[in-house]
Write a protein that holds these residues in place. Structure first.
Motif, PDB file in Angstrom:
ATOM      1  N   ALA A  75     -64.196  -2.233  -3.556  1.00 36.66           N
ATOM      2  CA  ALA A  75     -64.430  -1.584  -2.263  1.00 36.66           C
ATOM      3  C   ALA A  75     -63.769  -2.380  -1.135  1.00 36.66           C
ATOM      4  O   ALA A  75     -63.170  -1.811  -0.215  1.00 36.66           O
ATOM      5  N   PHE A  76     -63.857  -3.713  -1.221  1.00 34.03           N
ATOM      6  CA  PHE A  76     -63.252  -4.560  -0.189  1.00 34.03           C
ATOM      7  C   PHE A  76     -61.738  -4.409  -0.181  1.00 34.03           C
ATOM      8  O   PHE A  76     -61.117  -4.224   0.865  1.00 34.03           O
ATOM      9  N   LEU A 125     -58.017 -18.096  -2.624  1.00 32.77           N
ATOM     10  CA  LEU A 125     -58.063 -16.848  -1.869  1.00 32.77           C
ATOM     11  C   LEU A 125     -57.145 -16.955  -0.656  1.00 32.77           C
ATOM     12  O   LEU A 125     -56.806 -18.073  -0.224  1.00 32.77           O
ATOM     13  N   PRO A 126     -56.726 -15.835  -0.072  1.00 29.17           N
ATOM     14  CA  PRO A 126     -56.019 -15.904   1.202  1.00 29.17           C
ATOM     15  C   PRO A 126     -56.845 -16.688   2.225  1.00 29.17           C
ATOM     16  O   PRO A 126     -58.085 -16.678   2.187  1.00 29.17           O
ATOM     17  N   GLY A 157     -56.550  -4.902   4.264  1.00 33.87           N
ATOM     18  CA  GLY A 157     -55.103  -4.875   4.239  1.00 33.87           C
ATOM     19  C   GLY A 157     -54.549  -5.664   3.061  1.00 33.87           C
ATOM     20  O   GLY A 157     -55.290  -6.316   2.319  1.00 33.87           O
ATOM     21  N   SER A 158     -53.228  -5.605   2.867  1.00 32.78           N
ATOM     22  CA  SER A 158     -52.574  -6.351   1.787  1.00 32.78           C
ATOM     23  C   SER A 158     -52.260  -7.757   2.271  1.00 32.78           C
ATOM     24  O   SER A 158     -51.206  -8.017   2.862  1.00 32.78           O
ATOM     25  N   ARG A 159     -53.189  -8.646   2.073  1.00 29.67           N
ATOM     26  CA  ARG A 159     -53.015 -10.030   2.537  1.00 29.67           C
ATOM     27  C   ARG A 159     -51.972 -10.742   1.681  1.00 29.67           C
ATOM     28  O   ARG A 159     -51.928 -10.556   0.464  1.00 29.67           O
TER      29      ARG A 159
END
Length: 442
Positions: free
Chosen positions: A355-356, A403-404, A361-363
């Motif tokens: 869902a997230f 993670l980003p 957006g496409s980080r």
């Protein structure tokens, strides 16, 4: 064995001979307009209708459940292009039979006639057998039509798929099955069906026209003096095949729901009861096996990872043994799942992450995690500063980020305090404590 079939011949010469032909064969449509169902392909302007009317039908794969008209459509294709119809059954045929079909097609070509080669259950052919068709489909020696109940993406060679159009056929709707009953009633000059019997017969057929017509023919034969074919007549004619069968109806899905909730609620006796009710009511054991695998992944998860393997083993055992012997393996699986520790932590985390990602957006991938197979990529900083975990104390790069940057510290997975996940939670706590003690070197 390759066989050449006559298309839509006149049938038996007398009524006695005609009566001996199965009802499903007698009612096989001879024209497109007589076909019940598949209107997404056959209605005016739809793909197969357009191809039929143009008289130029490409090679194709017909994918759909049993009894929805795959063979009928193949025959109609041959009729539309005025071609000879050669049939192969992948269950029985081998490479020699394919060669025979090719020779028949060559003979037809010499005589100025086109050929349609129809392969039933094409997914049962191995790669070499499927490859044997390729040069002849490519050269246009014949039009190839394969029928399959399995997903052609997995069961048909990509080379053959690239040379054929895939058409997905659907199970007949209740209204379409009802129309088929009306047609059968007129052919057999049978008494009317009560509304309850009609609905139950439709539920029994589950969108399969062949099953519907076979059952209806048995019902009529077993009730020669009836003025109405009611639910009681249906019970007498079909007996165990029909008893409490409600696939596709509320009772069927309620029983599945009860089984799943009994497993989730750790009640092995109730789980066994509902499994038995499903199988006794006519549910496909393979469907039950798939649901059991789903339960293992959704409700037990990493609290006991053995549950998923046991569920898969039970499904495989049923495939090998069939019913009734294989049903015992399914029973063992539901009991194990029922008494196993429960956790939906991975299921919950996966749904939350999906869902997230869907809403986010496409980080960009952090530079230290990027692949750097070339010198240019290394010069651009890809992979710079990445710490190889195996070279770190304890095999863990404490403080490393994966993670980003904007999502640093984000948590989706929270282990349940049960079963193996209790130990997983303890391990994650240890690793996070090490992270807290270590400053990010970048």
């Amino acid at each position: 064995m390759a066989t050449q079939e006559s298309l839509f011949g006149g049938g038996p010469a007398d009524s006695a001979a005609a009566a001996s032909v199965p009802l499903a064969e007698r009612l096989r449509p001879r024209t497109l307009d007589a076909v019940i169902g598949q209107q997404h392909l056959l209605a005016p302007g739809r793909p197969l209708r357009v191809a039929f009317e143009a008289g130029r039908v490409p090679s194709m794969i017909l994918w759909g459940p049993p009894g929805v008209g795959k063979t009928t459509l193949a025959r109609l294709v041959a009729g539309a292009v005025e071609a000879e119809f050669v049939v192969l059954s992948a269950v029985l045929a081998g490479v020699k039979d394919i060669r025979d079909a090719v020779e028949l097609a060559r003979e037809h070509r010499r005589q100025g006639r086109a050929t349609v080669v129809f392969v039933d259950e094409v997914h049962r052919f191995n790669k070499a057998q499927q490859d044997a068709f390729l040069p002849h489909v490519e050269s246009g020696l014949f039009t190839f039509i394969g029928a399959t109940t399995e997903n052609p993406s997995f069961e048909v060679n990509s080379a053959l798929l690239s040379r054929a159009t895939v058409h997905v056929l659907k199970a007949l709707s209740d209204d379409e099955q009802s129309a088929l009953i009306d047609r059968a009633q007129a052919v057999l000059d049978a008494p009317p069906l009560s509304p309850a019997a009609r609905q139950r017969l439709i539920g029994h057929a589950d969108g399969d026209a062949r099953r519907l017509l076979n059952a209806y023919e048995n019902l009529v034969a077993a009730s020669p003096s009836a003025t109405e074919l009611d639910d009681a007549a249906l019970e007498r004619a079909l007996g165990e095949l029909l008893r409490r069968y409600d696939k596709g109806g509320d009772q069927f899905y309620d029983a599945i729901s009860a089984l799943h909730k009994s497993v989730r609620g750790s009640d092995p006796d109730a789980a066994l009861y509902w499994l038995a009710r499903m199988l006794d009511g006519g549910a496909d054991p393979r469907y039950a096996a798939r649901r059991i695998v789903r339960m293992a992944a959704e409700d037990i998860g990493l609290a006991d990872p053995r549950a998923l393997r046991l569920a898969l083993d039970a499904a495989e055992v049923f495939e090998r043994l069939g019913a009734p012997e294989g049903e015992l393996a399914l029973a063992e699986a539901v009991v194990y799942l029922a008494v196993a520790p429960k956790s939906n932590a991975v299921y919950t985390a996966w749904n939350a992450v999906r869902a997230f990602v869907k809403s986010d957006g496409s980080r960009p991938v952090p530079e230290h995690l990027r692949n750097a197979p070339t010198q240019l990529m290394k010069t651009l900083g890809h992979g710079a500063g990445y710490r190889y975990a195996h070279d770190e104390p304890g095999g863990y790069a404490a403080g490393e980020r994966y993670l980003p940057e904007a999502l640093a510290g984000q948590r989706w997975y929270t282990p349940a305090p049960r079963g193996l996940e209790l130990r997983i939670g303890e391990r994650l706590a240890e690793l996070r404590a090490l992270d807290a003690q270590t400053k990010d070197p970048r």
